[in-house]
Design a protein around this motif. Structure first.
Motif, PDB file in Angstrom:
ATOM      1  N   UNK A 134       0.883  -1.456   0.470  1.00 48.34           N
ATOM      2  CA  UNK A 134       0.263  -0.024  -0.138  1.00 48.34           C
ATOM      3  C   UNK A 134       0.919   0.888   0.081  1.00 48.34           C
ATOM      4  N   UNK A 135       1.130   2.307  -1.086  1.00 46.87           N
ATOM      5  CA  UNK A 135       1.571   2.564  -0.918  1.00 46.87           C
ATOM      6  C   UNK A 135       0.847   4.386  -1.154  1.00 46.87           C
ATOM      7  N   UNK A 136       1.246   5.580   0.301  1.00 48.97           N
ATOM      8  CA  UNK A 136       0.977   6.502   0.041  1.00 48.97           C
ATOM      9  C   UNK A 136      -1.150   6.229  -0.056  1.00 48.97           C
ATOM     10  N   UNK A 137      -1.675   5.667   0.686  1.00 48.31           N
ATOM     11  CA  UNK A 137      -2.987   5.163   0.238  1.00 48.31           C
ATOM     12  C   UNK A 137      -3.667   6.070   0.735  1.00 48.31           C
ATOM     13  N   UNK A 138      -4.278   7.221   0.363  1.00 47.21           N
ATOM     14  CA  UNK A 138      -5.441   8.037   0.512  1.00 47.21           C
ATOM     15  C   UNK A 138      -6.892   8.411  -0.470  1.00 47.21           C
TER      16      UNK A 138
END
Length: 239
Positions: A53-57
């Motif tokens: 999960x990469x910089x999930x917003x």
């Protein structure tokens, strides 16, 4: 005089309800496929080595002003057991929903082996996942057929193997009809812990690469929770 107002009213209510249901069935979004055709996942997705999960917003479409995830970055390696712990509303189930692709992130990416999850056909991706929720649903049929729902092509031998993995065999020995026992409406013939283990067997018979347990013991009493937790602790060798 024949009074048709009551049945007519029921028919109208049914018509309006049916219209709502059909409109939801026919609805198309950016994630779900537009046809029932199932496409194979690209080779890069078939053997999962890493999930990132990469910089999930993310905020739900119904509440776009309420941010649930605010920059989540996390990497999981194959074979790892990972627990998400936190207060209600902090994003535990949301993270699982993103991994299942019920939603896509507003910002950031979910990466599988370094590739964006959105590159894989959604149905093929979900075939790699086994899921057990807090309140598992069981069908009004036998334990065997409930387990088979996870893999309609499964043989009786494979079903018994999944039941063994989920530690159902001792329970089955107590039923006169064994694995052919009907669970009843809403699983009324089973306890909460027994239903949970049937759901675990149903997930395991897929031989999933990812097993997701969403608060799988939170609705159980202490004794049932201990039994199911013992089952969960033994699962890593089967997934």
């Amino acid at each position: 005089v024949l009074d048709i107002s009551t049945p007519l009213q029921a028919a109208l209510i049914g018509r309006f309800a049916g219209t709502e249901v059909i409109s939801r069935i026919d609805a198309v979004n950016e994630i779900e496929p537009k046809t029932d055709a199932k496409h194979d996942a690209p080779p890069i997705f078939r053997t999962i080595a890493t999930i990132r999960f990469e910089n999930i917003k993310f905020a739900y479409p119904s509440r776009p002003d309420v941010s649930i995830l605010k920059g989540l970055t996390l990497e999981i390696q194959a074979g790892q057991k990972v627990a998400f712990v936190g207060e209600s509303g902090c994003g535990k189930s949301t993270t699982i929903a993103l991994l299942e692709r019920f939603y896509d992130p507003n910002q950031g990416r979910v990466l599988i082996n370094g590739r964006d999850l959105r590159e894989s056909p959604v149905l093929a991706w979900r075939d790699l996942i086994g899921y057990v929720g807090q309140e598992p649903f069981v069908f009004n049929t036998s334990i065997k057929e409930n387990i088979r729902k996870g893999n309609p092509a499964a043989t009786d031998q494979e079903i018994m193997q999944a039941a063994e993995w989920a530690q159902l065999t001792e329970m089955l020995d107590r039923f006169p009809d064994g694995i052919d026992t009907n669970v009843g409406a809403n699983g009324g013939a089973l306890s909460g812990g027994q239903k949970q283990r049937v759901a675990i067997a149903r997930a395991l018979i897929k031989k999933p690469q990812i097993l997701l347990l969403d608060e799988a013991t939170s609705a159980l009493d202490n004794a049932a929770e201990k039994e199911v937790q013992t089952t969960i602790d033994s699962l890593s060798r089967h997934t």
